[in-house]
Design an enzyme around this catalytic site. Structure first.
Site, PDB file in Angstrom:
ATOM      1  N   CYS A   2       2.538  11.965   5.055  1.00  0.00           N
ATOM      2  CA  CYS A   2       3.265  11.030   4.191  1.00  0.00           C
ATOM      3  C   CYS A   2       3.517   9.680   4.868  1.00  0.00           C
ATOM      4  O   CYS A   2       3.747   8.679   4.191  1.00  0.00           O
ATOM      5  CB  CYS A   2       4.620  11.617   3.789  1.00  0.00           C
ATOM      6  N   TYR A  59      -3.014  -3.533   2.309  1.00  0.00           N
ATOM      7  CA  TYR A  59      -2.465  -2.180   2.249  1.00  0.00           C
ATOM      8  C   TYR A  59      -3.393  -1.267   1.462  1.00  0.00           C
ATOM      9  O   TYR A  59      -3.778  -0.182   1.923  1.00  0.00           O
ATOM     10  CB  TYR A  59      -1.080  -2.219   1.603  1.00  0.00           C
TER      11      TYR A  59
END
Length: 314
Positions: free
Chosen positions: A64, A136
């Site tokens: 995560c 990103y």
């Protein structure tokens, strides 16, 4: 089932940890104060981390942690910094996991791999060609591609999940700021933004999907999009916040073209696009392949988010 979790202190990771059997979860951490706890392993950074046979009993690695998206990134070379963590770092962890005998690697990616905007009625699907628009999203797309190649090379089972905007108790950034404005009863100029559509996912539904992917046979080497399966316009989203807060939203119908004009004048077209544009995802493949439906209704998820925000104020 023994699980290794990265990002356990983050928004999604902490919510996931609450729903897992903590006795069977080990975690990577950068906090040197808790490395003596046998459940935690110190990880200075993903590139230098070395398994050293410590995780021979791990079955599933849920990744995560990431260098998250930053609206105003002041980095001199942001793409390389995103790649260092989200691409190269992820691949280092996954390769070592494969070498250590870990069976499955679950990667929490981003809908930004698909792109930034959709046309009404033409939602993103997992089969679409990636079209990331910022560093990103690009770093996540490159990580996905390399993970799937690693799966073919090593036999590691890779599962990729691309969430839309995630909200829920403890959410930060723009979603939390907007909900706080609604809670204050302030008039908001979003009354005319009624024709766009945004797909959101509550952290509760996202966590449920991650849990399904831990051992579902149909998840192997697949990419899944996830949402609440209930799209909203910006005006509807603000009204839903008001309903959840028991504070009816006060919406002023400023014409949409005014936002576009303001974006051009201020150079903030990207921000305006997120406000007035659409980003929809089609999760029908996710539901069919995993025999899954989002267990939390949007109204309930908004209510839980609002309840948490109100508790913070008291």
């Amino acid at each position: 089932m023994n699980i290794l979790l990265s990002g356990s202190s983050g928004f999604v990771g902490s919510a996931l940890l609450e729903k897992l059997n903590v006795n069977k979860v080990k975690m990577l951490t950068r906090n040197t104060d808790i490395v003596d706890d046998k459940s935690y392993f110190y990880c200075k950074d993903f590139l230098s981390f070395d398994f050293k046979n410590r995780f021979h009993d791990i079955d599933v690695f849920i990744h995560c942690a990431a260098r998250v998206h930053i609206m105003k990134d002041a980095s001199i070379n942001p793409i390389e910094e995103y790649r260092e963590v989200n691409t190269a770092g992820t691949l280092n962890l996954a390769r070592q996991a494969a070498e250590a005998g870990v069976k499955r690697f679950i990667f929490i990616s981003s809908i930004k791999v698909n792109g930034e905007q959709t046309k009404i009625g033409s939602p993103f699907t997992a089969a679409d060609k990636p079209n990331p628009q910022d560093p990103y999203g690009q770093s996540k797309a490159e990580a996905e591609e390399q993970l799937l190649a690693l799966a073919k090379e090593t036999g590691l089972e890779v599962v990729i999940i691309r969430p839309t905007l995630v909200y829920g108790a403890g959410v930060k950034a723009n979603f939390a700021s907007l909900m706080k404005l609604v809670a204050k009863g302030l008039p908001l100029p979003f009354g005319a933004i009624t024709t766009n559509r945004r797909s959101l996912v509550s952290v509760y539904n996202l966590v449920d999907l991650i849990k399904i992917c831990i051992d579902h046979p149909n998840a192997v080497n697949q990419v899944f999009l996830v949402s609440d399966d209930h799209d909203l316009s910006t005006a509807d989203m603000v009204r839903q916040m008001g309903h959840a807060l028991s504070k009816p939203a006060k919406l002023i119908p400023i014409p949409v073209f005014c936002y576009s004009l303001a974006g051009k004048i201020t150079g903030k077209q990207d921000m305006v696009s997120r406000l007035i544009g659409s980003l929809q995802v089609d999760i029908s493949a996710t539901k069919k392949q995993l025999d899954w439906i989002p267990p939390y209704k949007l109204e309930d998820s908004f209510r839980m988010t609002a309840d948490a925000l109100l508790r913070e104020k008291n």
